[in-house]
Design a protein around this motif. Sequence first.
Motif, PDB file in Angstrom:
ATOM      1  N   SER A   1     -10.741 -41.290  51.656  1.00 17.26           N
ATOM      2  CA  SER A   1     -11.325 -41.880  50.452  1.00 17.26           C
ATOM      3  C   SER A   1     -12.608 -42.651  50.725  1.00 17.26           C
ATOM      4  O   SER A   1     -13.121 -43.324  49.839  1.00 17.26           O
ATOM      5  N   GLY A   2     -13.127 -42.584  51.964  1.00 16.51           N
ATOM      6  CA  GLY A   2     -14.453 -43.128  52.244  1.00 16.51           C
ATOM      7  C   GLY A   2     -14.500 -44.540  52.774  1.00 16.51           C
ATOM      8  O   GLY A   2     -15.571 -45.159  52.795  1.00 16.51           O
ATOM      9  N   THR A   3     -13.377 -45.072  53.265  1.00 17.57           N
ATOM     10  CA  THR A   3     -13.347 -46.463  53.699  1.00 17.57           C
ATOM     11  C   THR A   3     -14.341 -46.748  54.820  1.00 17.57           C
ATOM     12  O   THR A   3     -15.036 -47.770  54.805  1.00 17.57           O
TER      13      THR A   3
ATOM     14  N   THR B   1      -3.761 -56.710  55.662  1.00 20.07           N
ATOM     15  CA  THR B   1      -2.879 -56.127  54.656  1.00 20.07           C
ATOM     16  C   THR B   1      -3.344 -54.719  54.306  1.00 20.07           C
ATOM     17  O   THR B   1      -4.545 -54.456  54.249  1.00 20.07           O
ATOM     18  N   GLN B   2      -2.404 -53.828  54.093  1.00 16.02           N
ATOM     19  CA  GLN B   2      -2.750 -52.461  53.725  1.00 16.02           C
ATOM     20  C   GLN B   2      -3.505 -52.419  52.401  1.00 16.02           C
ATOM     21  O   GLN B   2      -3.315 -53.266  51.527  1.00 16.02           O
ATOM     22  N   GLU B   3      -4.380 -51.418  52.271  1.00 16.62           N
ATOM     23  CA  GLU B   3      -5.123 -51.224  51.028  1.00 16.62           C
ATOM     24  C   GLU B   3      -4.153 -50.811  49.929  1.00 16.62           C
ATOM     25  O   GLU B   3      -3.373 -49.876  50.083  1.00 16.62           O
ATOM     26  N   LEU B   4      -4.182 -51.506  48.804  1.00 13.43           N
ATOM     27  CA  LEU B   4      -3.261 -51.224  47.713  1.00 13.43           C
ATOM     28  C   LEU B   4      -3.937 -50.568  46.519  1.00 13.43           C
ATOM     29  O   LEU B   4      -3.363 -49.718  45.854  1.00 13.43           O
TER      30      LEU B   4
ATOM     31  N   PRO C   1      -4.508 -44.931  52.602  1.00 11.15           N
ATOM     32  CA  PRO C   1      -5.772 -45.592  52.909  1.00 11.15           C
ATOM     33  C   PRO C   1      -5.580 -46.737  53.897  1.00 11.15           C
ATOM     34  O   PRO C   1      -4.489 -47.295  54.015  1.00 11.15           O
ATOM     35  N   TYR C   2      -6.651 -47.070  54.613  1.00 10.58           N
ATOM     36  CA  TYR C   2      -6.598 -48.290  55.409  1.00 10.58           C
ATOM     37  C   TYR C   2      -7.622 -49.294  54.884  1.00 10.58           C
ATOM     38  O   TYR C   2      -8.523 -48.932  54.145  1.00 10.58           O
ATOM     39  N   PRO C   3      -7.471 -50.583  55.206  1.00  7.09           N
ATOM     40  CA  PRO C   3      -8.278 -51.610  54.555  1.00  7.09           C
ATOM     41  C   PRO C   3      -9.721 -51.647  55.045  1.00  7.09           C
ATOM     42  O   PRO C   3      -9.994 -51.459  56.237  1.00  7.09           O
TER      43      PRO C   3
ATOM     44  N   VAL D   1     -17.803 -46.906  53.340  1.00  7.58           N
ATOM     45  CA  VAL D   1     -17.970 -48.130  52.548  1.00  7.58           C
ATOM     46  C   VAL D   1     -18.255 -49.316  53.464  1.00  7.58           C
ATOM     47  O   VAL D   1     -19.189 -50.100  53.233  1.00  7.58           O
ATOM     48  N   ALA D   2     -17.467 -49.463  54.534  1.00 13.42           N
ATOM     49  CA  ALA D   2     -17.678 -50.568  55.468  1.00 13.42           C
ATOM     50  C   ALA D   2     -19.033 -50.455  56.145  1.00 13.42           C
ATOM     51  O   ALA D   2     -19.738 -51.454  56.321  1.00 13.42           O
ATOM     52  N   ALA D   3     -19.414 -49.236  56.546  1.00 11.13           N
ATOM     53  CA  ALA D   3     -20.714 -49.035  57.192  1.00 11.13           C
ATOM     54  C   ALA D   3     -21.853 -49.406  56.249  1.00 11.13           C
ATOM     55  O   ALA D   3     -22.800 -50.103  56.641  1.00 11.13           O
ATOM     56  N   LYS D   4     -21.772 -48.966  55.022  1.00 10.25           N
ATOM     57  CA  LYS D   4     -22.828 -49.265  54.055  1.00 10.25           C
ATOM     58  C   LYS D   4     -22.927 -50.764  53.801  1.00 10.25           C
ATOM     59  O   LYS D   4     -24.030 -51.322  53.719  1.00 10.25           O
ATOM     60  N   GLN D   5     -21.796 -51.441  53.663  1.00  8.10           N
ATOM     61  CA  GLN D   5     -21.807 -52.883  53.449  1.00  8.10           C
ATOM     62  C   GLN D   5     -22.489 -53.622  54.594  1.00  8.10           C
ATOM     63  O   GLN D   5     -23.117 -54.662  54.380  1.00  8.10           O
TER      64      GLN D   5
END
Length: 257
Positions: free
Chosen positions: A207-209, A172-175, A182-184, A212-216
Amino acid sequence: MSKLTLPLDRIVCGDVLPVLRTFPDNSVDLVVTSPPYNLKNSTGNGMKNPNHGKWQNAALVHGYANYDDNMPHEEYAAWQHEVLLECMRVLKDDGAIFYNHKWRVQAGLLQDRADIVYDLPVRQIIIWRRKGGINFNPGYFLPTYEVIYLIAKPKFKLVPKANAYGDIWEFTQELNNKHPAPYPVALIDRIISSTNAQIILDPFMGSGTTAVAAKQLGRHYVGIEISPEYCQMAEERIANTKAESKKQPISLYSFTE
């Protein structure tokens, strides 16, 4: 920024090509990105007259911060192609680019992005099926997916069992995101976790997605973003992200040719 320095775990706020050209050869493991789609140049999606319907309140009507998303098509394709060539240069021999884009109809004809990826080693096309969408054109059906080009260097491999995902992904798209397109995080998590990549580059960080995923996942990121507004947005999201595992140490922040 000095030549041959890779800014690990940083977002460089600047124009993508001049910044990329300061990065060293063979220095990143993976590129994951979704560029601006040049939507305001499109003749087939209703954005030329956005004063009614769903586009009326859509953020993309106003373009991106510091970029209006309305280049002449030939210039846009040439720009994107050059960015991808630079990404190939900075990739290690076992690296790959996951390049998310969108097919569209322009002047009645399908644009399949062949004029962007034409001489690059595209190994696979992954379909990202997303819910929703807008289509003002009665000449074709509502598009419900985007494409991710897997552009791979010869030694690129997935981690064991990741190839079982198949090539059609539904996210689902990022809301809950102020960025206009943005993408999810889950989509980027799927890509990064399917590899052993430790340094992930996103030349259109938004927006840094990707960061964020890399850091997680306990990986390192490198980002480029032209908009100071989006850079700040991304830094705030990253600061509020907790790493799920410890990062592997990277001893070299500077590389030699």
